[in-house]
Design an enzyme around this catalytic site. Structure first.
Site, PDB file in Angstrom:
ATOM      1  N   GLY A  35       0.781  -1.224   0.000  1.00  0.00           N
ATOM      2  CA  GLY A  35       0.000   0.000   0.000  1.00  0.00           C
ATOM      3  C   GLY A  35       0.818   1.281   0.000  1.00  0.00           C
TER       4      GLY A  35
ATOM      5  N   ALA B 151       2.966   3.237   9.579  1.00  0.00           N
ATOM      6  CA  ALA B 151       2.065   2.231  10.143  1.00  0.00           C
ATOM      7  C   ALA B 151       0.978   2.905  10.971  1.00  0.00           C
ATOM      8  CB  ALA B 151       2.855   1.251  11.011  1.00  0.00           C
ATOM      9  N   GLY B 152      -0.278   2.562  10.705  1.00  0.00           N
ATOM     10  CA  GLY B 152      -1.346   3.222  11.439  1.00  0.00           C
ATOM     11  C   GLY B 152      -2.659   2.473  11.466  1.00  0.00           C
TER      12      GLY B 152
ATOM     13  N   PHE C  17     -18.843   6.771  10.956  1.00  0.00           N
ATOM     14  CA  PHE C  17     -18.770   5.312  10.836  1.00  0.00           C
ATOM     15  C   PHE C  17     -17.741   4.656  11.757  1.00  0.00           C
ATOM     16  CE2 PHE C  17     -16.597   7.179   7.152  1.00  0.00           C
ATOM     17  CZ  PHE C  17     -15.319   6.647   7.255  1.00  0.00           C
ATOM     18  N   GLY C  18     -17.393   5.309  12.880  1.00  0.00           N
ATOM     19  CA  GLY C  18     -16.655   4.610  13.916  1.00  0.00           C
ATOM     20  C   GLY C  18     -15.162   4.838  13.960  1.00  0.00           C
TER      21      GLY C  18
ATOM     22  N   TYR D  90      -9.459   5.984  16.495  1.00  0.00           N
ATOM     23  CA  TYR D  90      -8.416   6.157  15.481  1.00  0.00           C
ATOM     24  C   TYR D  90      -8.072   7.636  15.318  1.00  0.00           C
ATOM     25  CZ  TYR D  90      -6.443   6.081  10.687  1.00  0.00           C
ATOM     26  OH  TYR D  90      -5.652   6.240   9.576  1.00  0.00           O
TER      27      TYR D  90
ATOM     28  N   GLY E  43      -6.408  11.731   2.470  1.00  0.00           N
ATOM     29  CA  GLY E  43      -7.835  11.601   2.228  1.00  0.00           C
ATOM     30  C   GLY E  43      -8.158  10.179   1.808  1.00  0.00           C
TER      31      GLY E  43
END
Length: 255
Positions: free
Chosen positions: A26, A100-101, A165-166, A170, A201
């Site tokens: 990614g 990393a996240g 949406f949660g 994060y 984004g």
């Protein structure tokens, strides 16, 4: 006027050593390829060893000087081991990209705030704040002694815009890392070290096609988009860019 262009190559990272976390695929892999393409020697971290090693094998075949340093960066002893291995092979780290996240199971595990447990916050804080603090602490002193350093945090536009949406845990952890970055920039700026964040984004890794259509350019972001901006931030040309959150969102948010 001389026509010799030998010294006109911008964003040259020859002789620089970089560590990129979460880089087996990614956006992180895009950052590795971009940095290595400009001459940096890059250490590829990923939680999963096979993913890091597969990425490195592919990049080495393409002619890049990269190494795999897999491991769970939420563990302090693993962070120390990773930095030791990089120094052993390449020397001191000049560029740290905290990419990393996304913990295992996300985004499938997203839940609203009222449904979260303490462990859900700890998972995000461990990866998106404590790991960033820990790795930065391991490399920043040496950067200052050598007079050059680049700290880059890959963040998310979820810190800027509320969503339903949660993403509360994060976004909270991401926001905390941005506060750290701004203060760090002031502490180390006169030592030749910069600290910045790239706020992403909608990217092409989670399949949010409809959301991506709302961007000004009509598409989701790519690993190449991220790699290009991080390469600039890692370069000598970005010496006067510090303490900033740079939005990379295709124009989805323009304020």
């Amino acid at each position: 006027m001389s026509t010799n262009n030998t010294h006109l190559r911008m964003f040259d990272l020859n002789d620089r050593v970089a560590l990129v976390t979460g880089a087996g695929q990614g956006m992180g892999l895009g950052v590795v390829r971009a940095l290595a393409g400009q001459g940096a020697r890059v250490a590829v971290n990923d939680l999963y060893a096979e993913r890091a090693e597969h990425a490195v094998a592919k990049l080495v075949a393409e002619g890049f000087d990269v190494m795999a340093v897999p491991g769970d960066i939420t563990r302090s002893e693993i962070r120390e081991e990773i930095v030791f291995k990089v120094r052993q092979r390449y020397g001191d780290i000049d560029i740290l990209v905290n990419n990393a996240g996304v913990p295992p199971g996300m985004p499938e595990s997203l839940r609203h705030f009222s449904e979260l447990e303490d462990k859900d916050f700890e998972i995000q804080l461990d990866l998106n704040l404590r790991a960033v603090l820990g790795l930065t602490r391991l490399v920043v002193r040496g950067m200052g002694e050598r007079g050059f350093g680049r700290i880059v945090i890959i963040s998310s536009e979820s810190w800027r815009v509320g969503l339903s949406f949660g993403l509360t845990n994060y976004a909270a952890a991401k926001s905390a890392s941005l506060g750290f970055m701004r203060h760090l920039a002031h502490e180390v700026g006169r030592k030749g070290i910069t600290a910045n964040a790239v706020s992403l984004g909608t990217m092409n890794n989670f399949g949010y096609d409809e959301q991506a259509k709302s961007t000004a350019v009509g598409r989701a972001g790519t690993p190449e988009d991220v790699g290009a901006l991080v390469t600039y931030l890692a370069s000598s040309e970005a010496a006067w860019m510090t303490g900033q959150v740079l939005p990379l969102n295709g124009g989805a948010i323009t304020a």
